[in-house]
Design a protein around this motif. Structure first.
Motif, PDB file in Angstrom:
ATOM      1  N   PRO B 103       0.829  -1.213   0.000  1.00 26.49           N
ATOM      2  CA  PRO B 103       0.000   0.000   0.000  1.00 26.49           C
ATOM      3  C   PRO B 103       0.870   1.273   0.000  1.00 26.49           C
ATOM      4  CG  PRO B 103       0.043  -0.988   2.193  1.00 26.49           C
ATOM      5  CD  PRO B 103       0.809  -1.914   1.302  1.00 26.49           C
ATOM      6  N   ILE B 104       0.376   2.296  -0.686  1.00 26.29           N
ATOM      7  CA  ILE B 104       1.017   3.622  -0.690  1.00 26.29           C
ATOM      8  C   ILE B 104       0.084   4.604   0.018  1.00 26.29           C
ATOM      9  CG2 ILE B 104       1.928   5.518  -2.098  1.00 26.29           C
ATOM     10  CD1 ILE B 104       1.990   3.458  -4.467  1.00 26.29           C
ATOM     11  N   THR B 105       0.600   5.295   1.039  1.00 27.70           N
ATOM     12  CA  THR B 105      -0.168   6.311   1.755  1.00 27.70           C
ATOM     13  C   THR B 105       0.711   7.536   1.956  1.00 27.70           C
ATOM     14  OG1 THR B 105      -1.298   4.503   2.944  1.00 27.70           O
ATOM     15  CG2 THR B 105      -1.586   6.722   3.830  1.00 27.70           C
ATOM     16  N   ARG B 108       4.370   7.395   0.677  1.00 23.11           N
ATOM     17  CA  ARG B 108       5.393   6.429   1.123  1.00 23.11           C
ATOM     18  C   ARG B 108       4.826   5.012   1.171  1.00 23.11           C
ATOM     19  NH1 ARG B 108       3.763   5.310   5.847  1.00 23.11           N
ATOM     20  NH2 ARG B 108       2.311   6.755   6.824  1.00 23.11           N
ATOM     21  N   ASP B 110       3.509   2.112   2.862  1.00 22.18           N
ATOM     22  CA  ASP B 110       2.834   2.114   4.161  1.00 22.18           C
ATOM     23  C   ASP B 110       3.144   0.811   4.906  1.00 22.18           C
ATOM     24  OD1 ASP B 110       1.313   2.758   6.317  1.00 22.18           O
ATOM     25  OD2 ASP B 110      -0.457   3.345   5.159  1.00 22.18           O
ATOM     26  N   PHE B 111       4.351   0.741   5.416  1.00 24.36           N
ATOM     27  CA  PHE B 111       4.884  -0.446   6.077  1.00 24.36           C
ATOM     28  C   PHE B 111       4.868  -0.272   7.590  1.00 24.36           C
ATOM     29  CE2 PHE B 111       7.942  -2.246   2.602  1.00 24.36           C
ATOM     30  CZ  PHE B 111       6.970  -3.135   2.199  1.00 24.36           C
TER      31      PHE B 111
END
Lengths: 137, 137, 137
Positions: B103-105, B108, B110-111
């Protein structure tokens, strides 16, 4: 943004079978008109999987034997107390994977030289479905 | 809608190697300018995988030993009748997984705290490719 | 294009536990208002996974026993030299899978009859997070 959805119905003669569905996925992509994006190919059952690997019959027999070693059909599973006899199929599904996501570039599946999409049936001999969901532009 | 595609070329010295490619994926994301969306990171070969786990050398050695226990290199695979010697690499790929979706949030990856993207090579010593496909806004 | 992101915080009583989070994922989808697209459900830790399978307690016990057979907790892992004791949890995560991608059609999770989304905790008894990222229209 474009979306395209197709459902494949697969009915194998054997309990376990491995079907190359690359042509179906590529056909759905062509119909969608999507040039950039992603394709999701997912089993709609929990006793079948989807994976990417080689279209080589020896390897497919190796995969089947290997899955049977790691999750044998004949083991006594608690799941069988429900009347089912497919505990192994659930575990094989978890091992091989339930779905794949494939990149789309310039209107084609952006695969390397040997990549093919396979449907792995672990409890067949009846109609089962796979969804192809395409998303992009 | 934005799309961004990059191909990494990886060439390991050893038959099996585990490379942290988190920096490459984050670099591609930065170039894409995408703030919300998903990144697909996929091997373009069927004898290499991509997974998310810890950047800890002891664990990486554990993973390698574990994969070798479950799909040994020295077993006689039917696939070897084709002249290949990498049957184990195909099975290790199926076990570890072929691709990840991240996922990108807020621009960045999203880790959580310890998540890193790894390329797992099971039949190296030659050029192999990984695709990074970013989709979002 | 719509994006919707939610984080679930899960805290299990036991080291290993399997939680049905289908209701949470369906709830996030409803809030998002997305009718066509994809949902990514991913663990944000490397000692927990997400998978799709059956909500049947016997099977869940079978899965737990099977994972313990293939990646036993009591084995001496190199990873434990760091002071950790959860080497098995990393390997179980790699086996079961780290994330799933689910198709959205007509505003619902496009699942077959028995498909449920599970969070698989392999090193619990503390707060851990799962991300739900929805992308579509």
């Amino acid at each position: 943004m474009k979306f395209h959805t197709e459902y494949l119905v697969l009915h194998t003669k054997n309990r376990r079978e491995y079907l190359n569905i690359t042509h179906d996925v590529a056909g759905a992509l062509k119909k969608s008109g999507v040039k950039e994006g992603m394709v999701l190919v997912a089993a709609m059952h929990i006793t079948a999987g989807v994976y990417i690997n080689d279209a080589e019959n020896g390897l497919i027999a190796d995969i089947d034997e290997w899955l049977e070693t790691l999750a044998p059909q004949e083991r006594k599973y608690r799941h069988h107390l429900t009347g089912e006899d497919n505990g192994d199929a659930h575990l094989k599904n978890l091992l091989i994977g339930h779905e794949v996501v494939i990149p789309i570039t310039e209107g084609r599946l952006d695969f390397g030289p040997w990549q093919q999409v396979y449907y792995a049936e672990f409890d067949g001999r009846r109609d089962k479905r796979v969804i192809i969901k395409i998303m992009g532009e």
